[in-house]
Design a protein around this motif. Sequence first.
Motif, PDB file in Angstrom:
ATOM      1  N   GLU A 148       0.715  -1.146   0.101  1.00  0.00           N
ATOM      2  CA  GLU A 148       0.027  -0.118   0.045  1.00  0.00           C
ATOM      3  C   GLU A 148       0.693   1.332  -0.143  1.00  0.00           C
ATOM      4  O   GLU A 148       0.625   2.209  -0.805  1.00  0.00           O
ATOM      5  CB  GLU A 148      -0.902  -0.038   1.230  1.00  0.00           C
ATOM      6  N   ARG A 175       0.615   4.234  -2.734  1.00  0.00           N
ATOM      7  CA  ARG A 175       0.142   5.585  -2.490  1.00  0.00           C
ATOM      8  C   ARG A 175       1.409   6.747  -3.196  1.00  0.00           C
ATOM      9  O   ARG A 175       0.941   7.692  -3.807  1.00  0.00           O
ATOM     10  CB  ARG A 175       0.121   5.804  -1.021  1.00  0.00           C
ATOM     11  N   GLU A 202       0.755   6.791  -6.986  1.00  0.00           N
ATOM     12  CA  GLU A 202      -0.275   7.735  -7.515  1.00  0.00           C
ATOM     13  C   GLU A 202       0.061   8.859  -7.372  1.00  0.00           C
ATOM     14  O   GLU A 202      -0.130   9.943  -8.099  1.00  0.00           O
ATOM     15  CB  GLU A 202      -1.614   7.220  -6.613  1.00  0.00           C
TER      16      GLU A 202
END
Length: 112
Positions: A11, A15, A18
Amino acid sequence: MNEDIEFPAPEPVRRVREAVKAADGIWFFTPEYNHFFSGVLKNLIDWLSRPESRGKTHVLDGKPATISGVSLGMSGTTVAQDHLVTLISFLNMDVMNVPRVAIPYAMNYTDS
């Protein structure tokens, strides 16, 4: 970077990917350790240099980049920055080489 957990990426990596995709450019700001940039930054770049999935390119490809840094020594991170330019150029980032900011003797800049 750990290929054993590359797909799907953890994760925190998703993040950051992105955020990089959404950014107009990347400003690398690095300290200098033994004339090199940090291992933490190298690991992050290693993760970002991998495609999100098979058949895709990585998020750094073609992204504009610039570099700055501060060090305790007299080089002001210029050597580390040169190493970083070599790496991100290899990754097809669009490197802005001039101007670069390299601040030496950081301990001389205090609030007193």
